[in-house]
Write an enzyme that holds these catalytic residues in place. Structure first.
Site, PDB file in Angstrom:
ATOM      1  NE  ARG A  87      -3.991   1.779   2.596  1.00 42.98           N
ATOM      2  CZ  ARG A  87      -4.344   2.311   3.720  1.00 42.98           C
ATOM      3  NH1 ARG A  87      -4.068   1.851   5.054  1.00 42.98           N
ATOM      4  NH2 ARG A  87      -5.604   3.140   3.524  1.00 42.98           N
ATOM      5  CB  VAL A 121     -10.619   8.516  -0.804  1.00 44.12           C
ATOM      6  CG1 VAL A 121     -11.351   8.121   0.082  1.00 44.12           C
ATOM      7  CG2 VAL A 121     -11.014   9.888  -1.281  1.00 44.12           C
ATOM      8  CG  ASP A 147     -17.157   3.147   3.245  1.00 44.71           C
ATOM      9  OD1 ASP A 147     -16.363   2.276   3.003  1.00 44.71           O
ATOM     10  OD2 ASP A 147     -16.850   4.341   2.865  1.00 44.71           O
ATOM     11  NE  ARG A 150     -19.422  -0.723  -1.291  1.00 46.84           N
ATOM     12  CZ  ARG A 150     -18.326  -0.476  -1.584  1.00 46.84           C
ATOM     13  NH1 ARG A 150     -17.176  -0.077  -0.519  1.00 46.84           N
ATOM     14  NH2 ARG A 150     -17.826  -0.783  -2.750  1.00 46.84           N
ATOM     15  CG  HIS A 167     -32.700   8.067   8.698  1.00 45.04           C
ATOM     16  ND1 HIS A 167     -32.620   8.657   7.500  1.00 45.04           N
ATOM     17  CD2 HIS A 167     -34.060   7.672   8.804  1.00 45.04           C
ATOM     18  CE1 HIS A 167     -33.807   8.779   6.994  1.00 45.04           C
ATOM     19  NE2 HIS A 167     -34.804   8.121   7.752  1.00 45.04           N
ATOM     20  CG  HIS A 174     -13.538   4.620   1.231  1.00 38.33           C
ATOM     21  ND1 HIS A 174     -14.488   4.014   1.384  1.00 38.33           N
ATOM     22  CD2 HIS A 174     -12.926   4.541  -0.003  1.00 38.33           C
ATOM     23  CE1 HIS A 174     -14.634   3.493   0.160  1.00 38.33           C
ATOM     24  NE2 HIS A 174     -13.698   3.525  -0.569  1.00 38.33           N
TER      25      HIS A 174
END
Length: 312
Positions: A87, A121, A147, A150, A167, A174
């Site tokens: 990464r 991000v 997210d 989802r 809600h 992220h």
């Protein structure tokens, strides 16, 4: 009202975002910039052929000089992770790409709003903020909006209700350290945690963990099956775009630079923000349980350590 979007990066995410902008009629002008000029030209031509069936819009492939006068610049360009690449190595390549892109962008505008879509991000939003030196309200990332979508989809599936009637939020990174806010998740104004076991709105601890794991692992599953995720993230980017360009003052969880909010500073993380013509109009601090607060601070610590490794 006239509005101009410049899209940098017309890969799967960028091109799907451009299509969504046309379908929703979110701007009067859309410029597509890509290192592969033929790809940008092809996408612009393809989109123009749909104008009769959508909304009036000027769409073209262009160059960085087209950033002049832009209201919103969306960056979806970046390197893909290579087999065996860490990464940190990927971040190093993407930082170099961002330096090049932002060096070009800032030659032509100092007033646009920057919306970052490239992963990771949160870190790249921080990189963009530091490189440009622009006000923190005008540099944001897609954050945890996808997210959260989802998350609400999976809760809706479990409860057999429309996810738009759920809600709830995911905050933080992220990525793997994201934090689900179960304490404030609600349906028709009633927190799910208030429901007892015999209620149709009850979710057991085991089911909560399964929903969280599926939310956190969604991208891995999609990438394993089809190579990339792009439909839902394009919709998330379009929703953020709509809130900004139409000055809706919608509250959405985006990647924002924190200066003490939630007890965190000098890092970008997904938190609920009021979005309008100025970009991030306000960072909203919602109550967190002790477990959620600890998870958020852990998420922040993880990203700060990583940002220091790449020199930011």
């Amino acid at each position: 009202m006239a509005s101009k979007i410049v899209l940098i990066g017309s890969g799967a995410v960028g091109a799907t975002f451009a299509y969504t902008v046309l379908v929703k009629g979110l701007a009067t002008e859309l410029v597509i910039i890509d290192q592969n000029k033929d790809k940008a030209l092809g996408d612009a031509l393809d989109l123009n052929h749909g104008l009769m069936l959508a909304y009036p819009m000027k769409i073209k492939a262009g160059g960085y000089e087209d950033c002049e006068g832009a209201d919103l610049i969306v960056i979806a360009a970046g390197a893909a992770q290579r087999p065996g690449e860490t990464r940190l190595d990927l971040m190093g390549r993407n930082v170099a790409i961002f330096r090049s892109i932002l060096g070009e962008v800032t030659q032509y505008t100092q007033t646009a709003i920057l919306l970052i879509a490239t992963n990771p991000v949160d870190l790249l939003t921080l990189v963009a903020l530091k490189i440009t030196g622009w006000p923190k309200n005008r540099v944001l990332g897609s954050g945890t909006l996808l997210d959260s979508s989802r998350f609400r989809y999976l809760v809706g599936q479990k409860l057999r209700i429309d996810p738009r009637s759920v809600h709830g939020l995911i905050i933080g990174e992220h990525g793997d350290s994201e934090v689900p806010l179960w304490s404030s998740l609600n349906v028709v104004g009633t927190p799910l945690e208030d429901h007892e076991e015999n209620s149709r709105f009850y979710i057991s601890p085991e089911e909560k963990e399964k929903i969280y794991e599926e939310t956190r692992g969604a991208a891995y599953e999609i990438i394993a099956k089809k190579g990339a995720t792009y439909y839902a993230i394009a919709l998330a980017l379009a929703r953020i775009t709509e809130a900004i360009l139409r000055d809706q003052r919608s509250i959405l969880p985006v990647s924002a630079y924190l200066e003490g909010e939630y007890g965190v500073s000098d890092i970008c993380l997904g938190v609920p923000c009021v979005l309008g013509n100025n970009g991030i109009e306000e960072i909203v601090q919602v109550p967190l349980s002790q477990e959620e607060r600890e998870g958020f601070l852990k998420s922040a610590k993880t990203l700060k350590e990583f940002s220091h490794q790449i020199g930011f």
